[in-house]
Structures are given as structure tokens and as C-alpha cells.
Design an enzyme around this catalytic site. Structure first.
Site, mmCIF file in Angstrom:
data_model
loop_
_atom_site.group_PDB
_atom_site.id
_atom_site.type_symbol
_atom_site.label_atom_id
_atom_site.label_comp_id
_atom_site.label_asym_id
_atom_site.label_seq_id
_atom_site.Cartn_x
_atom_site.Cartn_y
_atom_site.Cartn_z
ATOM 1 N N CYS A 259 0.815 -1.228 0.000
ATOM 2 C CA CYS A 259 0.000 0.000 0.000
ATOM 3 C C CYS A 259 0.840 1.266 0.000
ATOM 4 O O CYS A 259 0.342 2.344 -0.314
ATOM 5 C CB CYS A 259 -0.937 -0.001 1.199
ATOM 6 S SG CYS A 259 -1.907 -1.501 1.304
ATOM 7 N N HIS B 298 -3.613 6.602 3.326
ATOM 8 C CA HIS B 298 -3.965 5.327 2.695
ATOM 9 C C HIS B 298 -5.351 4.907 3.192
ATOM 10 O O HIS B 298 -5.672 5.040 4.372
ATOM 11 C CB HIS B 298 -2.922 4.266 3.076
ATOM 12 C CG HIS B 298 -3.306 2.897 2.625
ATOM 13 N ND1 HIS B 298 -3.657 2.628 1.315
ATOM 14 C CD2 HIS B 298 -3.435 1.724 3.298
ATOM 15 C CE1 HIS B 298 -3.971 1.354 1.212
ATOM 16 N NE2 HIS B 298 -3.853 0.785 2.396
ATOM 17 N N ASN C 268 -10.137 -0.761 -0.101
ATOM 18 C CA ASN C 268 -8.678 -0.643 -0.072
ATOM 19 C C ASN C 268 -8.130 -1.111 -1.426
ATOM 20 O O ASN C 268 -8.218 -2.291 -1.764
ATOM 21 C CB ASN C 268 -8.135 -1.508 1.074
ATOM 22 C CG ASN C 268 -6.617 -1.446 1.194
ATOM 23 O OD1 ASN C 268 -5.942 -0.919 0.321
ATOM 24 N ND2 ASN C 268 -6.086 -2.001 2.273
HETATM 25 N N1 ACO Z 1 -18.214 -9.619 8.597
HETATM 26 C C1 ACO Z 1 -18.661 -9.906 9.827
HETATM 27 N N2 ACO Z 1 -17.854 -10.248 10.830
HETATM 28 C C2 ACO Z 1 -16.542 -10.292 10.579
HETATM 29 C C3 ACO Z 1 -15.996 -9.979 9.322
HETATM 30 C C4 ACO Z 1 -16.900 -9.658 8.296
HETATM 31 N N3 ACO Z 1 -16.499 -9.342 7.059
HETATM 32 N N4 ACO Z 1 -14.657 -10.100 9.371
HETATM 33 C C5 ACO Z 1 -14.338 -10.448 10.633
HETATM 34 N N5 ACO Z 1 -15.486 -10.566 11.359
HETATM 35 C C6 ACO Z 1 -15.630 -10.938 12.783
HETATM 36 C C7 ACO Z 1 -14.442 -11.691 13.287
HETATM 37 O O1 ACO Z 1 -14.550 -13.061 13.005
HETATM 38 C C8 ACO Z 1 -14.557 -11.425 14.783
HETATM 39 O O2 ACO Z 1 -15.548 -12.271 15.319
HETATM 40 P P1 ACO Z 1 -15.334 -12.910 16.778
HETATM 41 O O3 ACO Z 1 -15.256 -11.744 17.702
HETATM 42 O O4 ACO Z 1 -16.540 -13.752 16.934
HETATM 43 O O5 ACO Z 1 -14.046 -13.660 16.700
HETATM 44 C C9 ACO Z 1 -15.097 -9.989 14.830
HETATM 45 O O6 ACO Z 1 -15.676 -9.738 13.546
HETATM 46 C C10 ACO Z 1 -14.043 -8.960 15.087
HETATM 47 O O7 ACO Z 1 -12.930 -9.186 14.252
HETATM 48 P P2 ACO Z 1 -11.654 -8.292 14.297
HETATM 49 O O8 ACO Z 1 -10.626 -8.820 13.347
HETATM 50 O O9 ACO Z 1 -11.264 -8.084 15.718
HETATM 51 O O10 ACO Z 1 -12.246 -6.911 13.737
HETATM 52 P P3 ACO Z 1 -11.573 -5.518 13.693
HETATM 53 O O11 ACO Z 1 -12.412 -4.543 14.372
HETATM 54 O O12 ACO Z 1 -10.103 -5.559 14.023
HETATM 55 O O13 ACO Z 1 -11.664 -5.175 12.132
HETATM 56 C C11 ACO Z 1 -10.241 -5.133 10.187
HETATM 57 C C12 ACO Z 1 -11.011 -6.012 11.178
HETATM 58 C C13 ACO Z 1 -11.252 -4.286 9.454
HETATM 59 C C14 ACO Z 1 -9.514 -6.045 9.204
HETATM 60 C C15 ACO Z 1 -9.231 -4.233 10.929
HETATM 61 O O14 ACO Z 1 -8.499 -4.993 11.851
HETATM 62 C C16 ACO Z 1 -8.273 -3.500 10.016
HETATM 63 O O15 ACO Z 1 -8.667 -2.596 9.293
HETATM 64 N N6 ACO Z 1 -6.978 -3.858 10.046
HETATM 65 C C17 ACO Z 1 -5.970 -3.155 9.268
HETATM 66 C C18 ACO Z 1 -6.027 -3.457 7.795
HETATM 67 C C19 ACO Z 1 -4.930 -2.682 7.082
HETATM 68 O O16 ACO Z 1 -4.557 -1.598 7.465
HETATM 69 N N7 ACO Z 1 -4.347 -3.250 6.040
HETATM 70 C C20 ACO Z 1 -3.222 -2.495 5.498
HETATM 71 C C21 ACO Z 1 -2.765 -2.691 4.280
HETATM 72 S S1 ACO Z 1 -3.377 -3.936 3.197
HETATM 73 C C22 ACO Z 1 -2.023 -4.269 2.154
HETATM 74 O O17 ACO Z 1 -0.910 -3.910 2.409
HETATM 75 C C23 ACO Z 1 -2.274 -5.062 0.935
#
Ligand code: ACO
Length: 330
Positions: free
Chosen positions: A112, A256, A286
Site C-alpha cells: 500500500c 492510505h 482498499n
Molecule cells: N463480517 C462480519 N464479521 C466479521 C468480518 C466480516 N467481514 N470479518 C471479521 N469478522 C468478525 C471476526 O470473526 C470477529 O468475530 P469474533 O469476535 O466472533 O471472533 C469480529 O468480527 C471482530 O474481528 P476483528 O478482526 O477483531 O475486527 P476488527 O475490528 O479488528 O476489524 C479489520 C477487522 C477491518 C480487518 C481491521 O483490523 C483492520 O482494518 N486492520 C488493518 C487493515 C490494514 O490496514 N491493512 C493495510 C494494508 S493492506 C495491504 O498492504 C495489501
């Protein structure tokens, strides 16, 4: 010799995939995706559209704005993690498609942060050759991420979209330099939290790796989140300090677009109010290396930047890599 942005461009494929469409594909909801990420829809490339096709469209739009022909380009950089082929480089393929016959061509892989890494390299080439060897450099961020996500994995498939953005850095004869300060950083120790484990020389593709879905993106979302915020905050503060510019003077933070919660956390810790943070994640999701350029092109074409504005670009991605660039628009 100074540097300016002579043109910006972008391209997203026609097909739109909404959160409601995703509800029919995996166990998720529009409400979850919107409130956790800020995304509402993303664009998905057609099967016959490769990364270079998206990149070429964005490049042609940037050339058009700059009033340049492709053969006036001296160098062409494509930042991507979704190359058309292992080799030749996507930059060489784009060169052929747009007719940039005089350009040196190079792909860079910084996930990214790729577009900002590309800007750092391009500005270094321009500044390093005072006699004007490199006058027009095209930097593209292009991704067809829909090929890299497992459409059965709700943890990743809802987050990504396809698209491309481009900008042309141009040498000027005066000393006005658009790029006031910059920083590119990486920490390979955290490479495993965001990766595609198989398909490279460390773990070549086999029937077993395919069965185990090891050629799809794997991400420890929360770990990435925890690394992303302090890295981008530190980097933004460093470039502001380098330039002697205060957060109050920044017209726009252009982060980003991975998650609106990350963007808001970065803005608040850097000291930039939310209304000066450019966010378009709801439309594109993204798009990795393309996101910052997609914002910039929208802002330029929407007359949202004016001469003298400070724009603080910042990005974070797999590698881990991160980068920030402070522009003074001219
Ligand atoms: N729909 C519904 N529920 C979901 C989904 C979905 N699509 N995805 C995950 N969940 C659930 C999980 O299973 C979990 O359930 P549980 O509590 O029963 O275990 C719950 O939602 C919470 O999951 P988390 O992973 O803790 O959710 P979080 O609030 O952290 O959000 C996310 C996840 C959006 C991925 C976030 O962590 C994030 O944005 N991370 C950074 C991503 C990023 O910056 N990437 C950078 C670059 S990408 C690249 O370089 C190519």
C-alpha cells in the site's frame, strides 16, 4: 531545478460490488463492513482486465492532464503487488500499451505504500541529475486485488477493491519543489502479518499449496491495525518536523484508505481535524498502492487543492512498509 506534479489520473473498473452483494457471498453484513471499515462498495476488474490495463488507463488520463505524449516520458514506475506476470515487469507492459518508448521501466513492490515509495524514487532521479536527464516521470499505483483474495474468507474479501492511479512528476527550471519533505520506512520483522505465503521461490506453487489456499492474501487484521497507526503517526510527525510545518498549516491529510478508523486515529494523533482528512474509502475500499493517488486525482479534478496548500500524504502496508510525503501544491 524544482519538481511539480504535471498531471494526475485514475481509473476504476466498471463493475461495482456493494456490501449488500457481499452479504450474499459470505457471512457478513453491510452494517459490520460500514461500521468497522467505512466501506460501502468497491470496483472489481473484468476477468480479461489485468493490472497493466488499469494502470494504462490511469496513465493516459494523467498524460492528458499534463498535455504530454507518452514518448515524452523518461521513466515509468509501477507500484503493485498484483503484477500481470512474474516477469516481464508490469511497467514494461504498460510502456508497450501506452507507447512510452523512451522510458526506463521499473516495478516496485511496497504494497500500500508503493505510490509514495515511487514518488521518493522518482524525485530522487530528477534531483540527482541536475542536467535534466529525467524530466518527466510517470508513477503509477495499480492493483487487481480481486485476484488475490479468497472470496470465501470474510476476514479479507470485504476489504479490497481494484483500481489504479497515476501522477507525473516533472522537473521545472525554477527552484519551487512540490515535495517539501518525505520519509520511507519498513520493518521486515512483521512481514508475516500481511502476506501471500505461497507462489514465490520460498514456497513454490504445488497442488498442496493450492488446496491450502496459500496463494491468497492472509492478514492478521488487528496486528496490522496496531502497527499501522503509530507508524503513520510517527512518519507524519517526522516529515512535518523536517519541513518546519505545523499540523495547523496542513490543508489536507491524504491517508492510505484501509480503514476509516485507522485514518481518524492517525489524524487525531497528528493533530489534524477530521474535516481536513480526505476519505473516499466508501467508494473504492482498499486498493493498496492505488488509494492515495485515487484521492489525489479526485481532489485535483474536483478543484479541492489550491496553490500553496500543504498536502500530507501517508501510507502503510505489507512488508511492513510505510511512507509519508509532504507536498506544497504548485
Ligand atoms: N463480517 C462480519 N464479521 C466479521 C468480518 C466480516 N467481514 N470479518 C471479521 N469478522 C468478525 C471476526 O470473526 C470477529 O468475530 P469474533 O469476535 O466472533 O471472533 C469480529 O468480527 C471482530 O474481528 P476483528 O478482526 O477483531 O475486527 P476488527 O475490528 O479488528 O476489524 C479489520 C477487522 C477491518 C480487518 C481491521 O483490523 C483492520 O482494518 N486492520 C488493518 C487493515 C490494514 O490496514 N491493512 C493495510 C494494508 S493492506 C495491504 O498492504 C495489501
Amino acid at each position: 531545478m524544482g519538481i511539480r506534479i504535471a498531471g494526475t489520473g485514475s481509473y476504476v473498473p466498471e463493475k461495482i460490488l456493494t456490501n449488500f452483494d457481499l452479504e450474499k457471498m459470505v457471512e457478513t453484513s453491510d452494517e459490520w463492513i460500514r461500521t468497522r471499515t467505512g466501506m460501502k462498495e468497491r470496483h472489481i476488474a473484468a476477468p480479461d482486465q489485468a493490472c497493466s490495463d488499469l494502470a494504462s488507463q490511469a496513465a493516459l488520463n494523467a498524460l492528458d492532464m499534463a498535455g504530454l505524449t507518452a514518448d515524452e516520458l523518461d521513466f515509468l514506475i509501477v507500484a503493485t503487488i498484483t503484477n500481470d506476470k512474474v516477469f516481464p515487469s508490469t511497467a514494461c507492459i504498460v510502456q508497450r500499451k501506452i507507447g512510452a518508448s523512451n522510458a526506463g521501466c521499473l516495478d516496485i513492490e511496497a504494497a500500500c505504500s508503493g505510490l509514495l515509495y515511487g514518488m521518493e524514487l522518482a524525485s530522487g532521479l530528477i534531483r540527482g541529475h541536475k542536467k535534466g536527464k529525467y524530466r518527466n516521470i510517470l508513477v503509477i499505483g495499480s492493483e487487481k486485488l480481486s485476484n488475490l483474495v479468497d472470496w470465501e474468507d470474510r476476514n479479507t474479501c470485504v476489504l479490497f477493491g481494484d483500481g489504479a492511479s497515476a501522477l507525473i512528476l516533472q522537473a521545472t527550471d525554477d527552484d519551487d519543489d512540490l515535495i517539501v519533505a518525505s520519509e520511507v520506512k519498513a520493518d521486515g520483522n512483521y512481514g508475516d502479518i500481511l502476506q501471500i505465503p505461497a507462489g514465490g521461490s520460498a514456497c513454490p506453487t504445488t497442488h498442496e499449496t493450492l488446496d491450502k489456499k496459500m496463494h491468497y492474501m492472509q492478514m492478521a487484521g488487528q496486528d496490522v491495525f496496531k502497527q499501522a497507526v503509530p507508524a503513520m503517526v510517527g512518519s507524519c510527525k517526522n516529515v512535518l518536523a523536517q519541513a518546519g510545518v505545523s499540523p495547523d498549516e496542513v490543508a489536507w491529510l491524504v491517508p492510505h484508505q484501509a480503514n476509516f478508523r485507522i485514518m481518524k486515529a492517525v489524524a487525531s494523533r497528528v493533530g489534524i481535524p477530521e474535516e481536513r482528512v480526505y476519505i473516499n474509502i466508501e467508494k473504492y475500499g482498499n486498493t493498496s498502492a492505488a488509494t492515495v493517488g485515487l484521492c489525489l486525482d479526485e481532489m485535483v479534478r474536483g478543484n479541492q487543492v489550491k496553490p500553496g496548500d500543504y498536502l500530507l500524504l501517508t501510507a502503510f502496508g505489507g512488508g511492513l512498509t510505510w511512507a509519508s510525503v509532504l507536498l506544497k501544491w504548485c
